[in-house]
Write an enzyme that holds these catalytic residues in place. Structure first.
Site, PDB file in Angstrom:
ATOM      1  N   LYS C  74       1.018  -0.949  -0.257  1.00 52.47           N
ATOM      2  CA  LYS C  74       0.012  -0.121  -0.301  1.00 52.47           C
ATOM      3  C   LYS C  74       0.982   1.827   0.164  1.00 52.47           C
ATOM      4  O   LYS C  74       1.789   1.474   0.803  1.00 52.47           O
ATOM      5  CB  LYS C  74      -0.481   0.213   1.033  1.00 52.47           C
ATOM      6  CG  LYS C  74      -1.669   1.046   1.440  1.00 52.47           C
ATOM      7  CD  LYS C  74      -3.093   0.968   2.667  1.00 52.47           C
ATOM      8  CE  LYS C  74      -3.897   2.074   2.194  1.00 52.47           C
ATOM      9  NZ  LYS C  74      -5.009   1.408   3.771  1.00 52.47           N
ATOM     10  N   SER C 149     -10.156   2.229   3.295  1.00 56.19           N
ATOM     11  CA  SER C 149      -9.402   2.959   1.996  1.00 56.19           C
ATOM     12  C   SER C 149      -7.908   1.623   1.770  1.00 56.19           C
ATOM     13  O   SER C 149      -7.277   2.394   0.490  1.00 56.19           O
ATOM     14  CB  SER C 149      -8.178   3.699   3.002  1.00 56.19           C
ATOM     15  OG  SER C 149      -7.646   2.586   3.623  1.00 56.19           O
ATOM     16  N   SER C 173      -9.757  -0.782   6.709  1.00 56.08           N
ATOM     17  CA  SER C 173      -9.427   0.429   5.690  1.00 56.08           C
ATOM     18  C   SER C 173      -9.381  -1.547   5.623  1.00 56.08           C
ATOM     19  O   SER C 173      -8.392  -1.575   4.511  1.00 56.08           O
ATOM     20  CB  SER C 173      -8.249   0.841   5.828  1.00 56.08           C
ATOM     21  OG  SER C 173      -8.891   1.820   6.236  1.00 56.08           O
TER      22      SER C 173
END
Lengths: 95, 478, 480
Positions: C74, C149, C173
């Site tokens: 990420k 997210s 997330s």
């Protein structure tokens, strides 16, 4: 709790965020709704409950007092939008 | 109307550590800009603070020395405001739960009074970086070497009522933190700084007046002058019917005045909250006991011992205890000499202090060690040399010519106590100065010193003065 | 079906394929699926160097389990020399001078990162629509969100580009995008994985996690990522469990609490039905279901949306255009520099949360908002402690709905926040939880959330793994 545009301006100033006068009413409305959500806490029986700041019941861990960081001034200054003579630079701050 | 000033001090003492409060960067003074600013110190995204264990014992030591409560649990909080010298946009400090609270410190004033000053709190926090406003034509330069240096902020209650009392308190704290070894006290380098909160009120009034804060004054003298100026300014304003604005002011030493500083955060809303990166700081009895066991005899206790057990005058004791290195030097010398506190005190406060002062050195850097001084004083006590010669020997020792015995030996300074040699010198001067002799015998007894001086000159200063005196008195009567 | 990490590891050791070939194949798939917008940065050069090193390691005995396995980070984890943006214009050109702890650990076991995945800006969002680099699309339906997210990580794994990807979970997330994309997402106990180098959103909630196709694959990643890091004062100094050995624990004697509140009014019927079916499967595997209550669950969203913005308002103060990141053109004064740089650098949702958080901490409101939210946090955490006296795990739907349409909730922040209703309490309490594929509703994946006591990642992974041995939901993949 209703947030007015003056409050939006005060908060935005504290957060160093710009608020366009045209956008202020909408932002005020959004903040009011988010804070109304938080307002649900007001009716919960929470008086006297010890606030919880950390998820684990941890205590502070320490490090030994030793210089352990090399001089990385060049690497770090290279990231700055404005660095001169080994210093970070910002528009002149008066006194 | 008569006015009473009310003063409280916030002292920032830099804790003497090798590395910063939350990063492993060096705290050494004077490095090139930003060469001691680690990832954390420039608030690189993703970096996290890990506290330096050394600050804990230093904060506890200070707390114990001022008879304060050491919080078993204290909390690091974030103080949020924007300023270019504050890289994270917040300062890690302690707010609601400081590590040290409710202390007190006895301050001895010059007039002999003792003032007990309440210390409300002392908390740990990180220093900011340095703004260099004159670095560039149209820009301010920023050096983050100082950012993250550990500070103990020591906050007194508003209980001081004159600039002189405030400075006496400041000096007492200065002595104490150096004595404890928690801070080097170097004001020029910014390791010991002070903000003063000043207000005035009509005499007899109990409510506090509106206060102003004078920031970062960097010498004792300027603290005194700045507070004096600010008191006068406030009194003048109030007497003119003006009101005092609560604000932060800076002291301009050159112009001897204070002036309004632009506020860092106009609204002054710091939004403190517990730092989520740092769990609570827990102090155990074991931690406290360990620091207590290692605590040195405190300056006030030592001063009292010098007066009561060693019989030193108050003034000498106070001077010796102005810093721990001086007091320690004195004690080492005295114990090596095997007593004679007063002589040691005289030398430490006299010759040694003068020599250090002339060379701009502190006692730790003395070129004559305490045992070496003791050996010199032993020679005086044995009568091998006079006190006057000892001063010359001390100077030679200071100049690196060796220890006292070697210098005395090499220079042949051993005192002449041989009656024959002394008598010969006396005979010679009596013969040389008949006019003075007649004068003396006619009643001008002050001339005795003249003859002693002349005889001593012949003996190249090495005559035993007591013996010489006695011999001359005898000889001049005839 | 894409291969498991165990299968790939076996193939690598059998020389059926090399790490370099795996990395190249993953990069090729990423290129072929660029319409998903799952990646912000692909770094072929670095990946190939890492793959060569992995191949060398694989030639020796005892190469780590993840050696040569391609994956993605990420774009919230700092990577030395590789741009790390947090999907923000603020950090569009930010190249960190150091590696995050998680990045180091995965490199140390010779896993091969092929790039950085898209996300909601500064991890603030539940749909991956708040990205300066554009929304990510759900591989199951390109008109829908992948969740957020960690939406790019979820999409990349679901589309078969990489077997696993790192994520972060502040309020769901990792778990919610895993549910929306039909994969497995693990959020470990707070403090189990280092936060050093993980760009902060809300520090007391942020937790590094992993998205993969199975609990077993999550186990491999967690075993490499977890452990004490002295650079993070909230990292827990506690030995690691043998998660691999833990996987084989059977479910007999296990009690699973079914939290009433997690099947509330906002939960779609199709989602609830799929989750109930999955729970029935757990009974067949020997587990006992226990009806439980978490009476303060309704306080989780209000508490979260005070605490997270409050911490964020402070964490994001460092982005001031001075030392790195976006600086506005030609600033006239210091104030101008701050205000324009931050206004231009942050997107709308980030600005909104900074304002909310600033307000909640400001003088006069701190007690009513921030402190009260911290009190709510305590009673929410206590609910879990009470429940875990009766049961070993707590179960419910990960999200109240399946993946929603792109743009469906962007106009209404509160509707978006409601998507986190079943996930945020776990972060407030700092517990480990996992979302596993549990079936479908309207042709879209449904996630089952399992929550465990602190540091019970072993039993948590075992419960997920045993379910996956008996079911095939986790093997379903979207068509390209």
């Amino acid at each position: 709790m209703s947030i007015d545009t003056a409050t939006v301006a005060r908060i935005a100033r504290l957060a160093r965020l710009p608020v366009d006068a045209n956008a202020a009413p909408q932002i005020a409305d959004e903040l009011t709704r988010v804070l109304d959500l938080a307002g649900q806490l007001a009716n919960a029986p929470l008086d006297g409950v010890v606030p919880m700041a950390h998820p684990q019941a941890q205590t502070l861990a320490w490090r030994a007092d030793a210089v352990a960081e090399p001089d990385r001034a060049n690497d770090l200054l290279a990231l700055a939008p404005d660095a001169r003579s080994g210093l970070y630079a910002v528009p002149k701050v008066l006194g | 109307m008569s006015w009473q000033p009310v003063i409280g001090l916030e002292i920032h003492a830099q804790l003497s550590t090798a590395s910063k409060l939350f990063s492993g960067a060096s705290t050494a003074y004077g490095a090139e800009p930003n060469t001691q600013a680690a990832l954390l110190d420039v608030a690189m995204p993703g970096t996290l603070p890990v506290p330096n264990r050394a600050v804990l014992d230093k904060a506890i030591a200070f707390g114990l020395a001022v008879d304060a409560t050491i919080a078993r649990q204290s909390v690091f909080a974030r103080k949020n405001y924007f300023y270019p010298d504050l890289p994270k946009g917040y300062q890690i400090s302690q707010y609601e739960l400081p590590i040290v609270a409710d202390g007190k410190l006895a301050v001895r004033l010059d007039d002999g009074r003792t003032l007990e000053v309440e210390i409300q709190r002392a908390h740990l926090e990180e220093d900011a970086g340095k703004s260099l406003h004159d670095a560039f034509h149209a820009a301010t330069g920023l050096d983050f070497n100082r950012a993250g240096v550990p500070l103990l902020e020591i906050v007194s209650a508003p209980v001081l009522h004159s600039a002189q009392d405030a400075v006496a308190y400041l000096r007492t704290v200065h002595t104490l933190v150096r004595w404890l070894g928690v801070c080097d006290g170097n004001m020029a380098e910014g390791s010991f700084r002070c903000d003063a909160n000043v207000s005035v009120r009509p005499a007899g009034e109990t409510k506090l007046g509106t206060r102003t804060e004078i920031k970062n004054v960097n010498s004792f003298r300027f603290v005194e002058k700045a507070i004096e100026y600010e008191i006068e300014r406030q009194v003048r304003a109030l007497e003119n019917g003006e009101t005092i604005v609560q604000e932060t002011r800076l002291y301009d030493a050159a112009a001897h005045r204070t002036f309004t500083m632009r506020s860092k955060e106009d609204a002054d809303d710091y939004r403190y909250f517990p730092d989520p990166d740092l769990p609570p700081l827990v102090v155990t009895d074991v931690d406290i006991d360990a620091v207590r066991a290692a605590l040195p005899e405190l300056p006030d206790a030592r001063r009292r011992r010098y007066v009561e057990a060693l019989g030193l005058p108050e003034a000498d004791a106070t001077q010796l205890c102005a810093d721990r290195a001086t007091a320690d030097y004195f004690e080492v010398a005295m114990s090596a000499l095997g007593g004679d506190a007063k002589t040691c005190a005289n030398w430490v406060l006299g010759e040694l202090a003068a020599a250090l002062n002339a060379a701009n050195l502190v006692v730790e850097q003395s070129r004559v060690s305490a045992p070496a001084l003791a050996r010199l004083l032993a020679r005086v006590r044995e009568g091998a040399i006079s006190g006057k010669i000892a001063k010359d020997v001390f100077a030679a020792m200071w100049a690196g010519e060796g220890d006292a015995d070697a210098i005395i030996e090499r220079r042949g300074l051993t005192q002449i106590s041989d009656t024959g040699a002394l008598a010969a010198a006396v005979d010679a001067v009596v013969a040389e100065f008949p006019a003075q002799l007649a004068d003396y015998r006619a009643g001008n007894e002050k001339l005795l010193q003249f003859f002693v001086g002349q005889a001593m000159k012949r003996l190249r200063g090495q005559g035993n003065p007591q013996q010489l005196n006695a011999l001359l008195r005898e000889r001049l009567k005839i | 079906m894409a291969s498991s990490i165990a299968q790939l590891a076996q193939d690598l050791r059998a020389r059926k394929i090399s790490a370099a070939e795996l990395a190249q194949a993953a990069l090729a798939r990423a290129g072929a699926r660029s319409e998903l917008n799952a990646f912000i940065t692909l770094d072929e050069a670095t990946a190939l160097v890492a793959a060569q090193r992995a191949d060398a390691a694989l030639a020796t005995a005892n190469a780590p389990a993840l050696a040569g396995i391609p994956f993605a980070h990420k774009d919230i984890f700092c990577t030395n020399g590789i741009r790390t943006t947090c999907a923000s214009r603020m950090l569009e050109n930010f190249v960190p001078p150091y590696d995050a702890g998680v990045v180091e650990r995965l490199r140390d076991v010779h896993a091969v990162s092929i790039g950085k995945t898209n996300m909601d800006e500064f991890a603030m969002g539940s749909s991956n629509e708040n990205s300066h680099f554009g929304a990510v699309k759900n591989p199951w339906d390109a008109t829908r969100v992948p969740g957020g997210s960690s939406g790019g990580s979820a999409a990349a794994v679901a589309a078969g580009i990489v077997p696993f990807a790192t994520g972060t979970d502040t309020g769901g997330s990792v778990r919610q995008p895993a549910a929306f994309c039909g994969i497995t997402g693990l959020k470990p106990t707070y403090g189990r994985v280092s936060r050093w180098g993980m760009i902060a959103y809300a520090s007391s909630l942020d937790c590094a996690g992993v998205l993969a196709r199975s609990a077993q694959d999550c186990m491999y990643a967690l075993s490499a990522m977890a452990g004490h890091d002295p650079r993070d004062a909230t990292s827990v100094a506690r030995g690691l469990d043998n998660y691999d050995a833990a996987l084989s624990s059977k479910l007999s004697n296990m009690k699973i609490g079914v939290a009433r509140e997690y099947f509330g009014a906002g939960v779609d019927a199709g989602v609830a039905a799929a989750v109930r079916d999955a729970l029935a499967q757990y009974e067949r595997l020997g587990a006992t279901l226990v009806d439980i209550s978490l009476p303060n669950a309704h306080l989780a969203i209000p508490a979260y949306y005070v605490i997270a913005p409050a911490e964020a308002s402070s964490n994001l103060a460092r982005y001031d255009g001075v030392r790195y990141g976006h600086r506005c053109a030609d600033p006239q004064t210091l104030e101008d520099l701050y205000t324009r740089s931050r206004g231009e650098g942050f997107g709308a949702e980030v600005r909104r949360r900074i304002l909310v958080g600033t307000y909640a901490l400001s003088a006069g409101y701190y007690d009513a908002y921030y402190l009260r939210a911290q009190r709510a946090r305590r009673v929410i955490a206590n609910d879990f402690s009470e429940a875990f006296k009766q049961v070993d795990l707590i179960a419910g739907p990960t999200a109240p709905t399946v993946a929603f349409k792109l743009g469906e909730k962007t106009a209404d922040p509160l509707a978006m926040y409601a998507a986190d209703v079943n996930t945020v309490a776990v972060n407030l309490a700092g517990l480990p939880a996992i979302s596993i594929p549990a079936g479908f509703s309207d042709g879209l994946p449904v996630g089952l959330q399992l929550i465990a006591p602190a540091f019970a990642e072993g039993p948590l992974l075992a419960a997920a793994h045993q379910f996956q041995l008996a079911t095939d939901w986790h093997t379903r993949s979207p068509g390209a």
